[in-house]
Design a protein around this motif. Structure first.
Motif, PDB file in Angstrom:
ATOM      1  N   GLN A  32       0.869  -1.165   0.000  1.00  0.00           N
ATOM      2  CA  GLN A  32       0.000   0.000   0.000  1.00  0.00           C
ATOM      3  C   GLN A  32       0.910   1.220   0.000  1.00  0.00           C
ATOM      4  N   VAL A  33       0.820   1.995  -1.059  1.00  0.00           N
ATOM      5  CA  VAL A  33       1.694   3.145  -1.254  1.00  0.00           C
ATOM      6  C   VAL A  33       0.852   4.408  -1.192  1.00  0.00           C
ATOM      7  N   ILE A  34       1.289   5.345  -0.381  1.00  0.00           N
ATOM      8  CA  ILE A  34       0.640   6.655  -0.338  1.00  0.00           C
ATOM      9  C   ILE A  34       1.496   7.593  -1.174  1.00  0.00           C
ATOM     10  N   MET A  35       0.905   8.121  -2.232  1.00  0.00           N
ATOM     11  CA  MET A  35       1.602   9.062  -3.099  1.00  0.00           C
ATOM     12  C   MET A  35       1.143  10.464  -2.723  1.00  0.00           C
ATOM     13  N   ARG A  36       2.034  11.183  -2.067  1.00  0.00           N
ATOM     14  CA  ARG A  36       1.732  12.550  -1.636  1.00  0.00           C
ATOM     15  C   ARG A  36       2.292  13.507  -2.681  1.00  0.00           C
ATOM     16  N   TYR A  37       1.469  14.457  -3.121  1.00  0.00           N
ATOM     17  CA  TYR A  37       1.928  15.381  -4.154  1.00  0.00           C
ATOM     18  C   TYR A  37       1.433  16.785  -3.878  1.00  0.00           C
TER      19      TYR A  37
ATOM     20  N   VAL B 264      -2.252   2.157  -4.667  1.00  0.00           N
ATOM     21  CA  VAL B 264      -1.783   3.531  -4.496  1.00  0.00           C
ATOM     22  C   VAL B 264      -2.926   4.436  -4.068  1.00  0.00           C
ATOM     23  N   PHE B 265      -2.659   5.229  -3.031  1.00  0.00           N
ATOM     24  CA  PHE B 265      -3.605   6.225  -2.543  1.00  0.00           C
ATOM     25  C   PHE B 265      -2.987   7.595  -2.766  1.00  0.00           C
TER      26      PHE B 265
ATOM     27  N   GLU C 187       6.085  12.507  -2.962  1.00  0.00           N
ATOM     28  CA  GLU C 187       6.660  11.583  -1.988  1.00  0.00           C
ATOM     29  C   GLU C 187       5.902  10.269  -2.059  1.00  0.00           C
ATOM     30  N   LEU C 188       6.628   9.179  -1.968  1.00  0.00           N
ATOM     31  CA  LEU C 188       6.000   7.866  -1.868  1.00  0.00           C
ATOM     32  C   LEU C 188       6.246   7.349  -0.461  1.00  0.00           C
TER      33      LEU C 188
ATOM     34  N   VAL D 115       8.750   7.659   4.323  1.00  0.00           N
ATOM     35  CA  VAL D 115       8.987   8.185   2.984  1.00  0.00           C
ATOM     36  C   VAL D 115      10.149   7.403   2.377  1.00  0.00           C
ATOM     37  N   VAL D 116       9.864   6.689   1.288  1.00  0.00           N
ATOM     38  CA  VAL D 116      10.888   5.873   0.646  1.00  0.00           C
ATOM     39  C   VAL D 116      11.409   6.510  -0.645  1.00  0.00           C
ATOM     40  N   PHE D 117      10.687   7.513  -1.153  1.00  0.00           N
ATOM     41  CA  PHE D 117      11.098   8.189  -2.378  1.00  0.00           C
ATOM     42  C   PHE D 117      10.546   9.597  -2.371  1.00  0.00           C
TER      43      PHE D 117
END
Length: 93
Positions: free
Chosen positions: A6-11, A42-43, A54-55, A61-63
């Motif tokens: 489960q990946v949270i993509m913050r933008y 992905v959320f 950010e992932l 935060v991994v990326f």
């Protein structure tokens, strides 16, 4: 290697070609495609930091990169940042 994460993509918002600063997902399409291809869920989460992507996996935060450095549209297969993000998520624990 972490699969089906489960990946949270913050933008954050960014300005494109002199337009107003807004949250847009056009530059995230390749990154989303790469994550979906690996089976990750992905959320999307809007943040107020300008030009940031950010992932997050397991609340870490991994990326992180500048959203303007991602290729516009596409499948992400030729974008070196998408490749780097994919590896970062796969190596998360």
């Amino acid at each position: 290697m972490l699969k089906n994460a489960q990946v949270i993509m913050r933008y954050g918002p960014y300005s494109s070609i002199g337009l107003s600063v807004e949250h847009r997902t056009y530059r995230l399409e390749g990154l989303l495609a790469v994550m979906a291809e690996d089976g990750h869920q992905v959320f999307l989460e809007k943040i107020e930091d300008w030009n940031v992507v950010e992932l997050m996996v397991n609340e870490e935060v991994v990326f992180r990169c500048n959203i303007k450095d991602l290729e516009f549209g596409g499948d992400g297969k030729l974008d070196p940042l998408c490749r780097e993000a994919r590896i970062a998520v796969l190596n998360a624990y």
